[in-house]
Design a protein around this motif. Structure first.
Motif, PDB file in Angstrom:
ATOM      1  N   ASP A   1       0.809  -1.184   0.033  1.00 41.76           N
ATOM      2  CA  ASP A   1       0.070  -0.022   0.203  1.00 41.76           C
ATOM      3  C   ASP A   1       0.744   1.516  -0.123  1.00 41.76           C
ATOM      4  O   ASP A   1       0.495   2.319  -0.549  1.00 41.76           O
ATOM      5  N   PHE A   2       2.012   1.275   0.735  1.00 43.09           N
ATOM      6  CA  PHE A   2       2.971   2.490   0.806  1.00 43.09           C
ATOM      7  C   PHE A   2       3.443   2.796  -0.489  1.00 43.09           C
ATOM      8  O   PHE A   2       3.552   3.815  -1.132  1.00 43.09           O
ATOM      9  N   VAL A   3       3.897   1.677  -1.187  1.00 41.14           N
ATOM     10  CA  VAL A   3       4.498   1.899  -2.717  1.00 41.14           C
ATOM     11  C   VAL A   3       3.517   2.377  -3.526  1.00 41.14           C
ATOM     12  O   VAL A   3       3.560   3.415  -4.306  1.00 41.14           O
ATOM     13  N   GLU A   4       2.179   1.698  -3.367  1.00 35.94           N
ATOM     14  CA  GLU A   4       1.237   2.292  -4.315  1.00 35.94           C
ATOM     15  C   GLU A   4       0.922   3.816  -3.951  1.00 35.94           C
ATOM     16  O   GLU A   4       0.599   4.610  -5.054  1.00 35.94           O
TER      17      GLU A   4
ATOM     18  N   GLU B   1       2.668   5.907  -2.859  1.00 34.81           N
ATOM     19  CA  GLU B   1       3.727   6.735  -3.132  1.00 34.81           C
ATOM     20  C   GLU B   1       3.587   7.172  -4.880  1.00 34.81           C
ATOM     21  O   GLU B   1       3.945   8.203  -5.243  1.00 34.81           O
ATOM     22  N   GLN B   2       3.614   5.906  -5.351  1.00 37.15           N
ATOM     23  CA  GLN B   2       3.521   6.165  -6.919  1.00 37.15           C
ATOM     24  C   GLN B   2       2.220   7.122  -7.293  1.00 37.15           C
ATOM     25  O   GLN B   2       2.564   7.971  -8.109  1.00 37.15           O
ATOM     26  N   GLU B   3       1.013   6.709  -6.544  1.00 39.33           N
ATOM     27  CA  GLU B   3      -0.202   7.690  -6.599  1.00 39.33           C
ATOM     28  C   GLU B   3       0.419   9.029  -6.684  1.00 39.33           C
ATOM     29  O   GLU B   3      -0.137  10.227  -7.230  1.00 39.33           O
ATOM     30  N   LEU B   4       0.861   9.513  -5.386  1.00 37.92           N
ATOM     31  CA  LEU B   4       1.371  10.824  -5.000  1.00 37.92           C
ATOM     32  C   LEU B   4       2.409  11.457  -6.404  1.00 37.92           C
ATOM     33  O   LEU B   4       1.895  12.464  -6.389  1.00 37.92           O
ATOM     34  N   LYS B   5       3.039  10.590  -6.513  1.00 34.79           N
ATOM     35  CA  LYS B   5       3.992  11.258  -7.456  1.00 34.79           C
ATOM     36  C   LYS B   5       3.400  11.486  -8.845  1.00 34.79           C
ATOM     37  O   LYS B   5       3.442  12.659  -9.479  1.00 34.79           O
ATOM     38  N   THR B   6       2.301  10.493  -9.114  1.00 31.46           N
ATOM     39  CA  THR B   6       1.507  10.806 -10.471  1.00 31.46           C
ATOM     40  C   THR B   6       0.675  12.295 -10.102  1.00 31.46           C
ATOM     41  O   THR B   6       0.660  12.918 -11.098  1.00 31.46           O
ATOM     42  N   ASN B   7      -0.114  12.336  -9.116  1.00 33.57           N
ATOM     43  CA  ASN B   7      -0.732  13.274  -8.923  1.00 33.57           C
ATOM     44  C   ASN B   7       0.029  14.586  -8.831  1.00 33.57           C
ATOM     45  O   ASN B   7      -0.296  15.620  -9.154  1.00 33.57           O
ATOM     46  N   THR B   8       1.199  14.549  -8.313  1.00 39.37           N
ATOM     47  CA  THR B   8       2.152  15.792  -8.186  1.00 39.37           C
ATOM     48  C   THR B   8       2.335  16.179  -9.642  1.00 39.37           C
ATOM     49  O   THR B   8       2.362  17.485 -10.142  1.00 39.37           O
ATOM     50  N   ALA B   9       2.947  15.128 -10.666  1.00 39.02           N
ATOM     51  CA  ALA B   9       3.174  15.347 -11.825  1.00 39.02           C
ATOM     52  C   ALA B   9       2.065  16.235 -12.619  1.00 39.02           C
ATOM     53  O   ALA B   9       2.157  17.186 -13.277  1.00 39.02           O
TER      54      ALA B   9
END
Length: 141
Positions: free
Chosen positions: A99-102, A104-112
């Motif tokens: 869940d943490f990896v997912e 973090e990936q979602e956060l990076k995508t949302n930030t981009a």
């Protein structure tokens, strides 16, 4: 990946991985079976009947042996409970890591995406300002 039964709710990927890993090892399947049975009311009923029959009909003085048998059984059952708790803790840790990896990936995508939206908003704003008539122009008369 384990296939789901049609109509069953989707399962977390870590749950599927854990189920596959548990299914591969005989000792884990045995421990699962024992803890599932030991945690059921059938286990309680069977023990109540067996101990009652033993104490009332089979032994003249059941207490020394009964104490030994029940103590040994408690030792083994507590071991299976600890095995289950360790397995549960490992499962929870694996799920939390996933869940943490997912996230973090979602956060990076949302930030981009937010940055891209900001760039596009600035560009639209600049185009609107360049295309707008100058203040105090001919239309104000």
């Amino acid at each position: 990946m384990t296939t789901l039964v049609q109509g069953s709710p989707p399962r977390h990927p870590v749950v599927l991985e854990q189920l596959e890993a548990r299914h591969k090892h005989f000792q884990v399947r045995l421990a699962d079976s024992i803890t599932a049975f030991a945690g059921s009311m059938n286990f309680v009923y069977i023990h109540a009947v067996v101990f009652a029959v033993w104490m009332l009909f089979l032994e003249k003085d059941p207490w020394p042996k009964l104490t030994l048998v029940v103590s040994l059984e408690a030792i083994f059952l507590s071991t299976f409970v600890m095995i289950g708790q360790n397995r549960s803790a490992a499962f929870q840790q694996a799920k939390a890591d996933h869940d943490f990896v997912e996230q973090e990936q979602e956060l990076k995508t949302n930030t981009a995406l937010t940055r891209e939206i900001q760039v596009l908003t600035k560009e639209i704003h600049e185009r609107v300002l360049r295309g707008a008539p100058a203040e105090g122009g001919e239309d104000d008369r």
